[in-house]
Design an enzyme around this catalytic site. Structure first.
Site, short mmCIF file in Angstrom:
data_model
loop_
_atom_site.label_atom_id
_atom_site.label_comp_id
_atom_site.label_asym_id
_atom_site.label_seq_id
_atom_site.Cartn_x
_atom_site.Cartn_y
_atom_site.Cartn_z
N LYS A 35 0.82 -1.23 0.00
CA LYS A 35 0.00 0.00 0.00
C LYS A 35 0.85 1.27 0.00
CE LYS A 35 -0.46 0.21 5.01
NZ LYS A 35 -1.19 -0.29 6.17
N ARG A 131 -8.12 -0.21 16.79
CA ARG A 131 -8.40 -0.03 15.38
C ARG A 131 -9.30 -1.21 15.01
NH1 ARG A 131 -4.05 0.91 10.49
NH2 ARG A 131 -4.56 -1.26 10.07
C1 LIG Z 1 -0.25 -0.98 6.81
C2 LIG Z 1 -0.55 -2.28 7.44
C3 LIG Z 1 0.48 -3.22 7.62
C4 LIG Z 1 1.93 -2.94 7.27
O1 LIG Z 1 2.49 -2.07 8.20
P1 LIG Z 1 4.07 -1.73 8.19
O2 LIG Z 1 4.27 -0.94 9.42
O3 LIG Z 1 4.32 -0.97 6.94
O4 LIG Z 1 4.80 -3.03 8.21
C5 LIG Z 1 0.14 -4.45 8.16
N1 LIG Z 1 -1.13 -4.74 8.50
C6 LIG Z 1 -2.14 -3.87 8.34
C7 LIG Z 1 -3.51 -4.25 8.74
C8 LIG Z 1 -1.89 -2.61 7.82
O5 LIG Z 1 -2.89 -1.73 7.68
#
Ligand SMILES: *Cc1c(COP(=O)(O)O)cnc(C)c1O
Length: 358
Positions: A35, A131
């Site tokens: 993302k 969350r």
């Molecule tokens: C963005 C996200 C991640 C990845 O997070 P990083 O800190 O970039 O490793 C993993 N799980 C969820 C649900 C996320 O929204």
């Protein structure tokens, strides 16, 4: 054309290999999160080249991009799906993180209607970050039992997310809670789960300290793969590169100006009074054609150590270049190493060109 972001694909592949080897030592599988770079298939392919078999993104549109580019990894949606996107989710995604039975029922119906492969469901539990995820763990077990009976969805496993909203840090106690929930869900459905997803880059530090108990077997990683950065102590992992994304922008104005503004001071765009540092009357100031729409001035580093970032508006970047050893002129290019949110904006802005280097 400027501004443009230079993506070092080889450094990203290297980071993926290093982090993957590290995780393998601890029995952890990786879902590579795409993302941050808007799902760009060229970069997502580096995850696959580096040995990952699962990728995840928060937007169905990005899953679609990767599906259409022919990427072969198992595609996860890592945000609870919108009811209104279930059809595309089933079409372009293989798995998703879920916390609403209504949505899972809609996914099930869509699969049955279209005759697609069963969609894999990971149920999310909230262990304190406030969350996504069930806070009522009995409810989650009931949902798991219902999901297990559905023909169009497959109960893939459970997961947790921490360090994203409330910045609650993962610890062994929380990971043990997740492992215990795995046992409860497995007992309730009468089989073991395929995957238990213990979090994001914020859990790597715990992993390296052998703090992830048996039963938690995977992580969803973005930041650590891209920058070699683990999020708990903000440290960089040995053997990784952080210079994977470089912004190049052009100087459009260069003048000597005072460090302090003059006139009556108003409020900024957020309603706050801005604060300025007095560095003297005679400073060399550069304006670059780049703004908050294209990057985040708070999470980037000028490659020229003599450059000081003063701030940015939506489309102007103000620099103090007085202390630089370099003789800049209008039209010159200034470079910045980008961090997480800066990369995110660079890939979201349609004004930023992407250049890939091997
Ligand atoms: C963005 C996200 C991640 C990845 O997070 P990083 O800190 O970039 O490793 C993993 N799980 C969820 C649900 C996320 O929204």
């Amino acid at each position: 054309m400027y501004p443009r972001v230079i993506v070092d694909l080889e450094h990203i592949r290297n980071n993926v290999r290093v982090v993957k080897a590290l995780c393998e030592e601890h029995g952890i599988r990786i879902v590579g999160v795409t993302k941050v770079f808007s799902g760009d298939p060229k970069i997502a392919q580096c995850y696959i080249d580096g040995g990952l078999t699962m990728t995840g993104d928060s937007r169905v549109a990005n899953l679609k991009l990767q599906a259409e580019a022919g990427l072969t990894a198992e595609r996860w949606l890592i945000r609870p799906p919108m009811l209104s996107e279930v059809a595309d989710l089933v079409k372009y995604g293989d798995a998703s993180l879920n916390s609403e039975i209504e949505v899972i029922r809609a996914i099930n119906e869509e699969v049955l209607k279209t005759g697609s492969e069963p969609h894999k469901v990971v149920l999310m539990v909230d262990l304190g970050d406030i969350r996504e995820g069930y806070v009522d763990y009995d409810e989650m077990v009931e949902v798991a039992v219902e999901v297990e009976k559905m023909e169009g969805v497959y109960l893939y496993g459970i997961g947790v997310n921490l360090t994203c909203f409330s910045f609650i840090t993962p610890d062994t106690e929380k990971m043990q809670q997740l492992a215990d929930l795995r046992k409860r869900v497995s007992d309730a459905v009468g089989r073991t789960l395929d995957i238990v997803s213990g979090g994001n880059s914020g859990t790597i530090d715990l992993m390296m300290n052998n703090g992830i108990p048996e039963g938690v077997d995977s992580l969803r990683l973005g930041e650590s793969l891209l920058f070699g950065k683990e999020r708990a102590k903000y440290s960089y992992l040995p053997g990784t590169f952080r210079d994977t994304f470089t912004m190049e922008c052009e100087i459009v104005e260069l003048k000597e100006k005072p460090s302090l503004p003059w006139g009556t001071l108003g409020a900024d765009s957020y309603g706050n009074k801005p604060v300025f540092t007095d560095r003297g009357e005679h400073r060399m100031k550069a304006i670059c054609a780049l703004g908050k729409q294209d990057f985040d001035p708070e999470i980037c580093t000028p490659l020229d150590p003599g450059i000081l970032i003063l701030g940015a508006s939506s489309d102007h970047l103000m620099l103090d270049i007085t202390d630089s050893d370099h003789e800049y002129k209008v039209g010159d290019v200034v470079k910045f190493e980008l961090g997480y949110f800066a990369v995110m904006r660079a890939f979201t802005s349609r004004y930023v060109e992407r250049v890939y280097t091997e």
